[in-house]
Design a protein around this motif. Sequence first.
Motif, PDB file in Angstrom:
ATOM      1  N   TRP A   1    -100.816  51.687  56.071  1.00  0.00           N
ATOM      2  CA  TRP A   1    -100.519  50.477  56.855  1.00  0.00           C
ATOM      3  C   TRP A   1     -99.013  50.278  56.952  1.00  0.00           C
ATOM      4  N   LEU A   2     -98.333  50.432  55.815  1.00  0.00           N
ATOM      5  CA  LEU A   2     -96.876  50.307  55.774  1.00  0.00           C
ATOM      6  C   LEU A   2     -96.237  51.190  56.835  1.00  0.00           C
TER       7      LEU A   2
ATOM      8  N   ILE B   1    -107.222  45.019  54.388  1.00  0.00           N
ATOM      9  CA  ILE B   1    -105.805  44.917  54.742  1.00  0.00           C
ATOM     10  C   ILE B   1    -105.631  44.121  56.034  1.00  0.00           C
ATOM     11  N   ALA B   2    -106.474  44.382  57.024  1.00  0.00           N
ATOM     12  CA  ALA B   2    -106.371  43.638  58.283  1.00  0.00           C
ATOM     13  C   ALA B   2    -106.635  42.155  58.061  1.00  0.00           C
ATOM     14  N   GLY B   3    -107.631  41.836  57.240  1.00  0.00           N
ATOM     15  CA  GLY B   3    -107.927  40.436  56.946  1.00  0.00           C
ATOM     16  C   GLY B   3    -106.791  39.742  56.216  1.00  0.00           C
ATOM     17  N   CYS B   4    -106.251  40.408  55.228  1.00  0.00           N
ATOM     18  CA  CYS B   4    -105.116  39.831  54.492  1.00  0.00           C
ATOM     19  C   CYS B   4    -103.883  39.731  55.377  1.00  0.00           C
ATOM     20  N   PHE B   5    -103.695  40.720  56.248  1.00  0.00           N
ATOM     21  CA  PHE B   5    -102.553  40.676  57.157  1.00  0.00           C
ATOM     22  C   PHE B   5    -102.659  39.490  58.114  1.00  0.00           C
ATOM     23  N   ALA B   6    -103.875  39.140  58.523  1.00  0.00           N
ATOM     24  CA  ALA B   6    -104.052  37.976  59.399  1.00  0.00           C
ATOM     25  C   ALA B   6    -103.536  36.714  58.711  1.00  0.00           C
ATOM     26  N   PHE B   7    -103.844  36.556  57.426  1.00  0.00           N
ATOM     27  CA  PHE B   7    -103.335  35.405  56.683  1.00  0.00           C
ATOM     28  C   PHE B   7    -101.816  35.480  56.539  1.00  0.00           C
ATOM     29  N   TRP B   8    -101.322  36.663  56.240  1.00  0.00           N
ATOM     30  CA  TRP B   8     -99.870  36.876  56.119  1.00  0.00           C
ATOM     31  C   TRP B   8     -99.171  36.498  57.427  1.00  0.00           C
ATOM     32  N   ALA B   9     -99.726  36.979  58.534  1.00  0.00           N
ATOM     33  CA  ALA B   9     -99.123  36.719  59.845  1.00  0.00           C
ATOM     34  C   ALA B   9     -99.125  35.227  60.159  1.00  0.00           C
ATOM     35  N   TRP B  10    -100.217  34.543  59.814  1.00  0.00           N
ATOM     36  CA  TRP B  10    -100.292  33.102  60.058  1.00  0.00           C
ATOM     37  C   TRP B  10     -99.259  32.340  59.225  1.00  0.00           C
ATOM     38  N   LEU B  11     -99.160  32.694  57.936  1.00  0.00           N
ATOM     39  CA  LEU B  11     -98.264  31.957  57.035  1.00  0.00           C
ATOM     40  C   LEU B  11     -96.807  32.397  57.115  1.00  0.00           C
ATOM     41  N   LYS B  12     -96.564  33.689  57.307  1.00  0.00           N
ATOM     42  CA  LYS B  12     -95.196  34.202  57.234  1.00  0.00           C
ATOM     43  C   LYS B  12     -94.575  34.524  58.588  1.00  0.00           C
TER      44      LYS B  12
ATOM     45  N   SER C   1    -113.015  39.923  58.966  1.00  0.00           N
ATOM     46  CA  SER C   1    -112.619  41.218  58.422  1.00  0.00           C
ATOM     47  C   SER C   1    -112.810  41.265  56.906  1.00  0.00           C
ATOM     48  N   LEU C   2    -112.448  40.193  56.218  1.00  0.00           N
ATOM     49  CA  LEU C   2    -112.613  40.150  54.766  1.00  0.00           C
ATOM     50  C   LEU C   2    -114.088  40.141  54.367  1.00  0.00           C
ATOM     51  N   ALA C   3    -114.933  39.485  55.160  1.00  0.00           N
ATOM     52  CA  ALA C   3    -116.375  39.506  54.878  1.00  0.00           C
ATOM     53  C   ALA C   3    -116.934  40.919  55.056  1.00  0.00           C
ATOM     54  N   LEU C   4    -116.485  41.626  56.089  1.00  0.00           N
ATOM     55  CA  LEU C   4    -116.924  43.013  56.293  1.00  0.00           C
ATOM     56  C   LEU C   4    -116.470  43.903  55.144  1.00  0.00           C
ATOM     57  N   PHE C   5    -115.259  43.681  54.671  1.00  0.00           N
ATOM     58  CA  PHE C   5    -114.747  44.428  53.510  1.00  0.00           C
ATOM     59  C   PHE C   5    -115.686  44.265  52.315  1.00  0.00           C
ATOM     60  N   ALA C   6    -116.028  43.029  51.998  1.00  0.00           N
ATOM     61  CA  ALA C   6    -116.881  42.766  50.838  1.00  0.00           C
ATOM     62  C   ALA C   6    -118.256  43.401  51.015  1.00  0.00           C
TER      63      ALA C   6
ATOM     64  N   LEU D   1    -106.850  33.388  61.759  1.00  0.00           N
ATOM     65  CA  LEU D   1    -107.669  33.378  60.548  1.00  0.00           C
ATOM     66  C   LEU D   1    -109.131  33.716  60.826  1.00  0.00           C
ATOM     67  N   VAL D   2    -109.616  33.485  62.034  1.00  0.00           N
ATOM     68  CA  VAL D   2    -111.020  33.776  62.340  1.00  0.00           C
ATOM     69  C   VAL D   2    -111.303  35.274  62.226  1.00  0.00           C
ATOM     70  N   PRO D   3    -110.570  36.135  62.936  1.00  0.00           N
ATOM     71  CA  PRO D   3    -110.831  37.565  62.726  1.00  0.00           C
ATOM     72  C   PRO D   3    -110.449  38.015  61.316  1.00  0.00           C
ATOM     73  N   GLY D   4    -109.469  37.324  60.712  1.00  0.00           N
ATOM     74  CA  GLY D   4    -109.087  37.674  59.343  1.00  0.00           C
ATOM     75  C   GLY D   4    -110.217  37.438  58.364  1.00  0.00           C
ATOM     76  N   MET D   5    -110.879  36.289  58.462  1.00  0.00           N
ATOM     77  CA  MET D   5    -111.990  35.990  57.558  1.00  0.00           C
ATOM     78  C   MET D   5    -113.196  36.889  57.844  1.00  0.00           C
TER      79      MET D   5
END
Length: 106
Positions: free
Chosen positions: A73-74, A14-25, A39-44, A33-37
Amino acid sequence: MTYIIYAFAAVFEIAGCFAFWAWLKLDKPIWWLVPGMTSLALFAWLLTLVPSEAAGRTFAVYGGIYIIASLSWLWLVEGRVPDRYDISGGLICLAGASVILFPPRG
């Protein structure tokens, strides 16, 4: 222990996806995107630690955990209180995840 792994995986996803959301929206800087990516690698990686013989089953159970984490999160990050339908749906999903995770298998 399995639920703890799933919980941490959900937070990182969620934190990784939120980083992308925050950047785009939300017009946050691209360096978000650096901590976002990361975070997503740690998730996987965390999902590979779940004791299961099948990736699909691991991902299916994670889906229920992810829904609960997203509703948290919401509430905690976005400041929007989940309503009774959010909570009911989340509990149903968590029950379904438990049915997949815990039955005896041969």
